[in-house]
Design a protein around this motif. Structure first.
Motif, short mmCIF file in Angstrom:
data_model
loop_
_atom_site.label_atom_id
_atom_site.label_comp_id
_atom_site.label_asym_id
_atom_site.label_seq_id
_atom_site.Cartn_x
_atom_site.Cartn_y
_atom_site.Cartn_z
N LEU A 185 0.83 -1.21 0.00
CA LEU A 185 0.00 0.00 0.00
C LEU A 185 0.86 1.26 0.00
CD1 LEU A 185 -2.77 -1.09 2.53
CD2 LEU A 185 -3.11 -0.60 0.09
N GLY A 186 2.01 1.21 0.70
CA GLY A 186 2.92 2.34 0.68
C GLY A 186 3.49 2.59 -0.70
N ASP A 187 3.85 1.53 -1.42
CA ASP A 187 4.35 1.68 -2.78
C ASP A 187 3.28 2.25 -3.71
OD1 ASP A 187 6.88 0.69 -2.16
OD2 ASP A 187 6.35 -1.38 -2.65
N LEU A 188 2.03 1.89 -3.44
CA LEU A 188 0.92 2.33 -4.31
C LEU A 188 0.45 3.75 -4.00
CD1 LEU A 188 -1.27 -0.91 -4.36
CD2 LEU A 188 -0.19 0.15 -6.35
N TYR A 189 0.33 4.11 -2.73
CA TYR A 189 -0.35 5.34 -2.35
C TYR A 189 0.51 6.34 -1.59
CZ TYR A 189 -4.32 2.45 -3.62
OH TYR A 189 -5.19 1.63 -4.30
N GLY A 190 1.77 6.01 -1.36
CA GLY A 190 2.66 6.94 -0.66
C GLY A 190 3.11 6.41 0.68
N HIS A 191 4.41 6.42 0.89
CA HIS A 191 4.96 5.84 2.11
C HIS A 191 4.65 6.68 3.34
CE1 HIS A 191 7.59 4.27 -1.21
NE2 HIS A 191 7.15 3.16 -0.65
N ARG A 201 7.77 10.35 -3.95
CA ARG A 201 7.24 10.94 -5.18
C ARG A 201 6.86 9.90 -6.23
NH1 ARG A 201 12.30 15.00 -5.15
NH2 ARG A 201 13.24 12.96 -4.79
N THR A 202 7.34 8.67 -6.08
CA THR A 202 7.06 7.63 -7.06
C THR A 202 5.92 6.74 -6.57
OG1 THR A 202 9.37 7.60 -7.75
CG2 THR A 202 8.05 5.68 -8.32
N ARG A 203 5.04 6.37 -7.47
CA ARG A 203 3.96 5.45 -7.14
C ARG A 203 4.05 4.22 -8.04
NH1 ARG A 203 3.88 8.68 -3.78
NH2 ARG A 203 2.15 9.92 -2.95
N ASP A 246 9.73 0.92 -7.70
CA ASP A 246 8.36 1.04 -7.18
C ASP A 246 7.96 -0.15 -6.32
OD1 ASP A 246 8.29 -0.80 -9.25
OD2 ASP A 246 6.25 -0.24 -9.87
N ARG A 247 8.93 -0.98 -5.93
CA ARG A 247 8.65 -2.13 -5.07
C ARG A 247 9.50 -2.11 -3.81
NH1 ARG A 247 4.66 -6.28 -5.53
NH2 ARG A 247 3.82 -6.15 -7.63
N THR A 248 10.04 -0.95 -3.46
CA THR A 248 10.98 -0.86 -2.34
C THR A 248 10.38 -1.33 -1.03
OG1 THR A 248 12.17 0.97 -3.38
CG2 THR A 248 12.43 0.70 -1.02
N ALA A 249 9.25 -0.75 -0.64
CA ALA A 249 8.65 -1.11 0.65
C ALA A 249 8.17 -2.56 0.64
CB ALA A 249 7.48 -0.17 0.97
N ALA A 287 16.36 -0.85 -10.55
CA ALA A 287 15.66 -0.90 -11.82
C ALA A 287 14.92 0.41 -12.05
CB ALA A 287 14.70 -2.07 -11.83
N PRO A 288 14.77 0.85 -13.32
CA PRO A 288 14.04 2.08 -13.58
C PRO A 288 12.58 1.94 -13.23
CG PRO A 288 14.51 0.91 -15.61
CD PRO A 288 15.26 0.21 -14.54
N VAL A 289 11.94 3.09 -12.99
CA VAL A 289 10.52 3.07 -12.66
C VAL A 289 9.74 2.59 -13.86
CG1 VAL A 289 8.58 4.49 -11.93
CG2 VAL A 289 10.87 5.02 -11.14
N PRO A 290 8.86 1.60 -13.73
CA PRO A 290 8.08 1.11 -14.85
C PRO A 290 7.23 2.22 -15.46
CG PRO A 290 7.88 -0.33 -12.95
CD PRO A 290 8.58 0.88 -12.50
N ALA A 291 6.86 2.03 -16.72
CA ALA A 291 6.06 3.02 -17.41
C ALA A 291 4.73 3.24 -16.73
CB ALA A 291 5.84 2.60 -18.86
N ALA A 292 4.24 2.17 -16.07
CA ALA A 292 2.93 2.28 -15.42
C ALA A 292 2.98 3.10 -14.16
CB ALA A 292 2.39 0.88 -15.09
N ALA A 293 4.18 3.29 -13.61
CA ALA A 293 4.27 4.05 -12.35
C ALA A 293 3.91 5.49 -12.60
CB ALA A 293 5.69 3.96 -11.79
N ARG A 294 3.17 6.08 -11.72
CA ARG A 294 2.71 7.44 -11.88
C ARG A 294 3.34 8.33 -10.81
NH1 ARG A 294 -0.96 4.18 -9.71
NH2 ARG A 294 -2.04 4.79 -7.81
N PRO A 295 3.70 9.57 -11.15
CA PRO A 295 4.30 10.44 -10.14
C PRO A 295 3.28 10.87 -9.12
CG PRO A 295 3.91 11.64 -12.19
CD PRO A 295 3.58 10.21 -12.46
N ALA A 296 3.78 11.14 -7.93
CA ALA A 296 2.91 11.64 -6.87
C ALA A 296 2.69 13.12 -7.07
CB ALA A 296 3.55 11.39 -5.50
N PRO A 297 1.65 13.68 -6.46
CA PRO A 297 1.45 15.12 -6.53
C PRO A 297 2.64 15.84 -5.92
CG PRO A 297 -0.48 14.01 -5.64
CD PRO A 297 0.61 13.00 -5.71
#
Length: 485
Positions: free
Chosen positions: A71-77, A192-194, A394-397, A472-482
């Motif tokens: 959930l942290g990786d998806l919505y912000g740590h 900043r990365t999701r 985008d899988r750190t946590a 690894a680089p952030v996947p294309a599907a990853a979206r930046p945080a506000p």
């Protein structure tokens, strides 16, 4: 134009209050065990019921850690750190006000996310800092957790004596937790990365069920009997559920855990080493203590130390572990993290082997305990860093959460194995452990740590350096945080 802030200042700005959170987290965890006898008297419960005071928290941790990590990786740590701290604070308040055992255990279960804080914080610092800064930050966080645990264990008794009342002591711990919730809204930046995708709730539920069944069965194995139907049935069912869960994860594009990454030859040895570290460090916490308390006149071994002497000698490995974790990043700059971990597990193996050889004299025995502490500190600081840097950005946590759960699982398995040795290898017809029980435990620990060294050597990959990208680089599907602090 203002000059950019120096790297050290940026590390302090990002880590900041996270260090305080880990100090409090360690303090809450370290203070729990010394207070169990008073909890038992306060609630009027049996020793078996009192054991659930600690057991229910690590069962809750087994459930919450992977879920909070994803959930942290998806919505912000930072967001999930606040949720975790809120749950912990509510749990401490319930524990302090508990009118009965049921409420007490609910409060302890709500404190399960204590184990989720570190993975979330590592995810945050990796996102906000350079590789070198992230490494120093991880060392600071792990060192703070270790120091907090030492302080909690050492100061719980004096705090209880100072306040003169168990409930007042528990209220003081609750105040610390509530203050952390307030501080989390002050100066903690957001990652900043999701990650792309969505939360795998069914995968989380299946993993939670399997882990609770496995850890619960292991924790009750000694009481039920290791060859009894409930124990064997629980272990078998847990294995079936974990196998089904792994197959489910492999088939899902947005799985809770990247099982393929977990099994890669360059990362698998470090996850396995985390399991070994948990087994020898968490599983063997009371082994040296009980050995030092034994009397040579009665049992034929030990040092017949008084409780205060045991506390004095027992704190040495913990202090050395704190020093090792704090120095981890600086030493890794010189020799690299892969070599540092080889040194860590070699020191652990040498320390346990030294306890076998020097078990008849206190000074050599304590020196070997200090060696174990240094090795554990290096491993505690180095393993999360290596695992993080070998995971997708985008899988750190999530990756750190899996490591944490494997370490906890190792502690449960190690504790069960050591309990079997202490209960089976006894003096005559008594239930007093024989010297061979302790020698067998230290031999097993030394062999396990040596195998971790061999595994790391056999499957070693390229040594990463501070100049390299984080992973690894952030996947294309990853979206930046506000945008935000």
């Amino acid at each position: 134009m203002n000059a950019p802030a120096p790297a050290g200042a940026k590390v302090r700005a990002v880590v900041g209050l996270l260090v305080a959170f880990e100090l409090v987290s360690g303090f809450l965890q370290g203070a729990a065990v010394p207070l169990v006898p008073q909890i038992q008297d306060w609630q009027g419960i049996s020793t078996g019921q009192a054991q659930w005071f600690t057991t229910v928290q690590y069962l809750a941790a087994a459930i919450s850690v992977p879920a909070f990590g994803r959930l942290g990786d998806l919505y912000g740590h930072r967001r999930l750190i606040r949720v975790a701290l809120g749950s912990i604070a509510l749990g401490t308040v319930l524990v302090a006000c508990a009118p009965n055992l049921a409420v007490l255990l609910v409060g302890r279960a709500l404190m399960g996310p204590l184990a989720a804080l570190l993975p979330l914080e590592i995810g945050l610092v990796r996102d906000r800092l350079s590789v070198d800064g992230g490494r120093r930050a991880v060392g600071m966080l792990v060192g703070s957790l270790t120091l907090g645990t030492v302080l909690g264990h050492a100061l719980a008794g004096p705090l209880l004596s100072l306040l003169g009342d168990l409930r007042a002591t528990l209220v003081a711990l609750a105040v610390l937790a509530v203050c952390c919730v307030a501080l989390s809204f002050v100066a903690v930046p957001e990652s900043r990365t999701r990650a792309g995708g969505r939360m795998d709730w069914s995968g989380a539920a299946l993993l939670a069920l399997a882990l609770v069944l496995l850890l619960g069965t292991v924790s009750r194995g000694t009481a039920w009997g290791w060859l009894s139907a409930p124990t064997l049935g629980g272990l078998l069912l847990a294995a079936v559920l974990l196998t089904g869960w792994a197959r489910l994860q492999l088939a899902r594009p947005h799985a809770l855990v990247d099982v393929r990454a977990l099994a890669r030859r360059h990362s698998a040895p470090y996850y396995a080493s985390g399991f070994v570290l948990g087994g020898v460090m968490l599983g063997g916490q009371t082994v040296a203590v009980s050995f030092m308390a034994a009397s040579p006149a009665d049992e034929g071994y030990g040092f017949d130390l008084a409780p205060w002497q045991i506390s004095l000698y027992g704190v040495v490995p913990n202090v050395m572990a704190f020093a090792g974790s704090a120095l981890c990043a600086a030493l890794a700059v010189k020799i690299g993290y892969r070599r540092l971990l080889l040194v860590a597990f070699a020191l652990l193996a040498a320390g346990y082997a030294g306890q076998i050889v020097g078990h008849s004299a206190l000074v050599p025995f304590a020196a070997c305990g200090a060696l174990v502490g240094v090795g554990a500190g290096f491993a505690l600081g180095g393993l999360p860093t290596v695992i993080v840097e070998r995971s997708a950005t985008d899988r750190t946590a999530s990756a750190t959460a899996v490591y944490n759960n494997l370490k906890t699982l190792g502690g449960s398995v190690g504790g069960a194995a050591f309990s079997v040795a202490l209960g089976s290898l006894v003096i005559g017809t008594t239930d007093t452990p024989a010297l061979t029980a302790y020698l067998a435990i230290w031999t097993g620990a030394a062999v396990a740590c040596a195998l971790a060294v061999l595994a790391q050597l056999a499957f070693r990959g390229k040594e990463s350096t501070p100049a390299e990208p984080a992973a690894a680089p952030v996947p294309a599907a990853a979206r930046p945080a506000p945008p935000g602090p």
